[in-house]
Design a protein around this motif. Structure first.
Motif, PDB file in Angstrom:
ATOM      1  N   SER A 134       0.830  -1.210   0.000  1.00 23.89           N
ATOM      2  CA  SER A 134       0.000   0.000   0.000  1.00 23.89           C
ATOM      3  C   SER A 134       0.858   1.252   0.000  1.00 23.89           C
ATOM      4  CB  SER A 134      -0.954  -0.003   1.185  1.00 23.89           C
ATOM      5  OG  SER A 134      -0.249   0.186   2.369  1.00 23.89           O
ATOM      6  N   ILE A 135       1.959   1.241   0.782  1.00 27.32           N
ATOM      7  CA  ILE A 135       2.824   2.425   0.818  1.00 27.32           C
ATOM      8  C   ILE A 135       3.456   2.649  -0.557  1.00 27.32           C
ATOM      9  CG2 ILE A 135       4.996   3.329   1.762  1.00 27.32           C
ATOM     10  CD1 ILE A 135       4.182   2.197   4.443  1.00 27.32           C
ATOM     11  N   PHE A 136       3.915   1.551  -1.189  1.00 31.69           N
ATOM     12  CA  PHE A 136       4.514   1.675  -2.528  1.00 31.69           C
ATOM     13  C   PHE A 136       3.496   2.207  -3.525  1.00 31.69           C
ATOM     14  CE2 PHE A 136       5.184  -0.207  -6.720  1.00 31.69           C
ATOM     15  CZ  PHE A 136       6.347   0.448  -7.058  1.00 31.69           C
ATOM     16  N   LEU A 137       2.267   1.649  -3.483  1.00 31.06           N
ATOM     17  CA  LEU A 137       1.225   2.052  -4.438  1.00 31.06           C
ATOM     18  C   LEU A 137       0.866   3.529  -4.250  1.00 31.06           C
ATOM     19  CD1 LEU A 137      -0.486   0.740  -6.645  1.00 31.06           C
ATOM     20  CD2 LEU A 137      -2.258   0.385  -4.956  1.00 31.06           C
ATOM     21  N   LEU A 138       0.683   3.942  -2.987  1.00 32.92           N
ATOM     22  CA  LEU A 138       0.314   5.335  -2.721  1.00 32.92           C
ATOM     23  C   LEU A 138       1.414   6.289  -3.162  1.00 32.92           C
ATOM     24  CD1 LEU A 138      -1.361   5.064   0.789  1.00 32.92           C
ATOM     25  CD2 LEU A 138      -2.438   5.867  -1.275  1.00 32.92           C
ATOM     26  N   PHE A 162      -7.181   4.952  -4.262  1.00 37.10           N
ATOM     27  CA  PHE A 162      -8.144   4.287  -3.384  1.00 37.10           C
ATOM     28  C   PHE A 162      -7.809   2.810  -3.191  1.00 37.10           C
ATOM     29  CE2 PHE A 162     -10.731   8.059  -4.404  1.00 37.10           C
ATOM     30  CZ  PHE A 162     -10.940   8.473  -3.103  1.00 37.10           C
ATOM     31  N   SER A 163      -7.139   2.182  -4.210  1.00 27.77           N
ATOM     32  CA  SER A 163      -6.657   0.799  -4.012  1.00 27.77           C
ATOM     33  C   SER A 163      -5.653   0.762  -2.868  1.00 27.77           C
ATOM     34  CB  SER A 163      -5.975   0.267  -5.265  1.00 27.77           C
ATOM     35  OG  SER A 163      -6.814   0.358  -6.348  1.00 27.77           O
ATOM     36  N   PHE A 202     -16.663  -5.884  -2.449  1.00 23.97           N
ATOM     37  CA  PHE A 202     -17.512  -4.979  -3.227  1.00 23.97           C
ATOM     38  C   PHE A 202     -16.710  -3.739  -3.641  1.00 23.97           C
ATOM     39  CE2 PHE A 202     -20.837  -1.612  -3.366  1.00 23.97           C
ATOM     40  CZ  PHE A 202     -21.524  -2.097  -4.470  1.00 23.97           C
ATOM     41  N   SER A 203     -15.871  -3.229  -2.710  1.00 28.53           N
ATOM     42  CA  SER A 203     -15.049  -2.055  -3.039  1.00 28.53           C
ATOM     43  C   SER A 203     -14.057  -2.380  -4.141  1.00 28.53           C
ATOM     44  CB  SER A 203     -14.298  -1.552  -1.820  1.00 28.53           C
ATOM     45  OG  SER A 203     -15.076  -1.656  -0.688  1.00 28.53           O
ATOM     46  N   TRP A 204     -13.449  -3.603  -4.083  1.00 31.24           N
ATOM     47  CA  TRP A 204     -12.508  -3.984  -5.143  1.00 31.24           C
ATOM     48  C   TRP A 204     -13.200  -4.042  -6.503  1.00 31.24           C
ATOM     49  CZ3 TRP A 204      -7.766  -3.079  -4.771  1.00 31.24           C
ATOM     50  CH2 TRP A 204      -7.041  -3.333  -3.608  1.00 31.24           C
ATOM     51  N   THR A 205     -14.436  -4.574  -6.524  1.00 31.17           N
ATOM     52  CA  THR A 205     -15.176  -4.660  -7.791  1.00 31.17           C
ATOM     53  C   THR A 205     -15.371  -3.273  -8.384  1.00 31.17           C
ATOM     54  OG1 THR A 205     -16.388  -6.425  -6.712  1.00 31.17           O
ATOM     55  CG2 THR A 205     -17.219  -5.703  -8.835  1.00 31.17           C
ATOM     56  N   ILE A 206     -15.793  -2.320  -7.535  1.00 24.46           N
ATOM     57  CA  ILE A 206     -16.012  -0.952  -8.016  1.00 24.46           C
ATOM     58  C   ILE A 206     -14.713  -0.362  -8.562  1.00 24.46           C
ATOM     59  CG2 ILE A 206     -16.585   1.395  -7.283  1.00 24.46           C
ATOM     60  CD1 ILE A 206     -18.565   0.187  -5.332  1.00 24.46           C
ATOM     61  N   LEU A 207     -13.610  -0.605  -7.824  1.00 23.86           N
ATOM     62  CA  LEU A 207     -12.328  -0.043  -8.251  1.00 23.86           C
ATOM     63  C   LEU A 207     -11.880  -0.624  -9.585  1.00 23.86           C
ATOM     64  CD1 LEU A 207     -10.329   0.236  -4.926  1.00 23.86           C
ATOM     65  CD2 LEU A 207     -11.044   2.066  -6.425  1.00 23.86           C
ATOM     66  N   PHE A 208     -12.046  -1.963  -9.761  1.00 21.73           N
ATOM     67  CA  PHE A 208     -11.635  -2.571 -11.027  1.00 21.73           C
ATOM     68  C   PHE A 208     -12.459  -2.035 -12.193  1.00 21.73           C
ATOM     69  CE2 PHE A 208      -9.830  -6.275  -8.508  1.00 21.73           C
ATOM     70  CZ  PHE A 208      -8.536  -5.809  -8.672  1.00 21.73           C
ATOM     71  N   PHE A 221      -5.211   4.300  11.267  1.00 22.64           N
ATOM     72  CA  PHE A 221      -3.971   3.729  10.727  1.00 22.64           C
ATOM     73  C   PHE A 221      -3.796   4.149   9.260  1.00 22.64           C
ATOM     74  CE2 PHE A 221      -1.932   0.175   8.490  1.00 22.64           C
ATOM     75  CZ  PHE A 221      -0.728   0.142   9.150  1.00 22.64           C
ATOM     76  N   THR A 222      -4.894   4.030   8.479  1.00 18.03           N
ATOM     77  CA  THR A 222      -4.851   4.421   7.062  1.00 18.03           C
ATOM     78  C   THR A 222      -4.514   5.904   6.924  1.00 18.03           C
ATOM     79  OG1 THR A 222      -6.595   2.817   6.715  1.00 18.03           O
ATOM     80  CG2 THR A 222      -6.167   4.322   4.920  1.00 18.03           C
ATOM     81  N   GLN A 223      -5.127   6.709   7.807  1.00 16.90           N
ATOM     82  CA  GLN A 223      -4.884   8.145   7.721  1.00 16.90           C
ATOM     83  C   GLN A 223      -3.437   8.483   8.039  1.00 16.90           C
ATOM     84  OE1 GLN A 223      -8.104  10.323   9.780  1.00 16.90           O
ATOM     85  NE2 GLN A 223      -9.172   8.400   9.508  1.00 16.90           N
ATOM     86  N   ILE A 224      -2.850   7.760   8.995  1.00 16.56           N
ATOM     87  CA  ILE A 224      -1.431   8.018   9.323  1.00 16.56           C
ATOM     88  C   ILE A 224      -0.562   7.678   8.122  1.00 16.56           C
ATOM     89  CG2 ILE A 224       0.491   7.028  10.653  1.00 16.56           C
ATOM     90  CD1 ILE A 224      -0.673   8.066  12.930  1.00 16.56           C
TER      91      ILE A 224
END
Lengths: 87, 158
Positions: free
Chosen positions: A15-19, A40-41, A67-73, B13-16
């Motif tokens: 997640s850190i890499f993606l963001l 958002f992923s 459900f969130s993954w489906t919307i994102l894809f 956690f996500t916000q941090i």
């Protein structure tokens, strides 16, 4: 326990890499809209990591995440079609 | 642990993580920009640092299962101060920032402060959940406001 920890660490790193990569791309290419689903992923991966820490993957949380993954894809799919043309 | 508490903690956690990414991006941009553009970046850099302190205090409250009035009151003042600082920065660089985004950030920021007052008066049961949800919105809007500022203010690399 070890598997949970490995899952959590890999999710956090991903997640850190993606963001980070998405934000750099958005700034360098000056395009925010195309990077939004990837941002958002990253947020969703972060949520998964934190929830796995508590070990409560019950049905409601699982439904919400999938459900969130489906919307994102679908969002990424629509963006791809818009950029490359509807062929 | 209850699902509600897990949701609140994962939200913080996500916000941090988002705030840490924002700090990293601002620092790298600071070193890439010309001297004239650096002043505004520093004024925006103070904001995420304050937000990170706010979330660390919130996580401390939740993990320790504490309702320490001093920290709850402190958080109201920190959030109000941060929103005022953001308002000042946004007015200073208003030609680089979309109005709607900055209004949304200020609105959700003041929602956090008002919710904090309710938390002190009525206890922390439902208001913690509201706080987690509202602060997630505020953080995401803050992130995109600063991103817009960075994109619109870049006159070229050093």
């Amino acid at each position: 326990m070890l598997a949970d920890l490995m899952f959590m660490v890999s999710m956090i790193v991903a997640s850190i890499f993606l963001l980070w990569a998405t934000t750099r791309c958005m700034i360098n290419l000056k395009m925010i809209k195309l990077g939004l689903p990837f941002f958002f992923s990253g947020v969703l991966l972060c949520f998964s990591a934190a929830i796995s820490f508590y070990g409560i993957f019950d049905q409601k949380i699982w439904f919400g995440l999938e459900f969130s993954w489906t919307i994102l894809f679908f969002w990424i799919f629509v963006n791809l079609r818009r950029v490359n043309g509807n062929n | 642990m209850e699902i509600t508490n897990a949701f609140i903690l994962s939200s913080y956690f996500t916000q941090i993580v988002i705030i840490l990414i924002l700090i990293g991006i601002l620092i790298t941009e600071f070193f890439n920009r010309k001297k004239g553009e650096r002043k505004n970046i520093v004024s925006f850099l103070i904001l995420p640092v304050g937000v990170a302190i706010y979330f660390i205090l919130e996580i401390y409250l939740l993990v320790m299962d504490s309702v320490a009035k001093a920290i709850l009151l402190g958080n109201i003042f920190i959030s109000a101060f941060l929103v005022s600082l953001f308002l000042f920065d946004a007015l200073k660089c208003k030609r680089y920032i979309p109005k709607l985004l900055s209004f949304a950030t200020v609105f959700f920021g003041y929602c956090i402060s008002i919710n904090g007052i309710f938390r002190v008066i009525y206890g922390t049961s439902i208001f913690n959940l509201i706080n987690a949800a509202v602060s997630l919105f505020a953080t995401i809007f803050l992130f995109f406001t600063i991103l817009n500022f960075l994109i619109n203010s870049s006159g070229g690399k050093k």
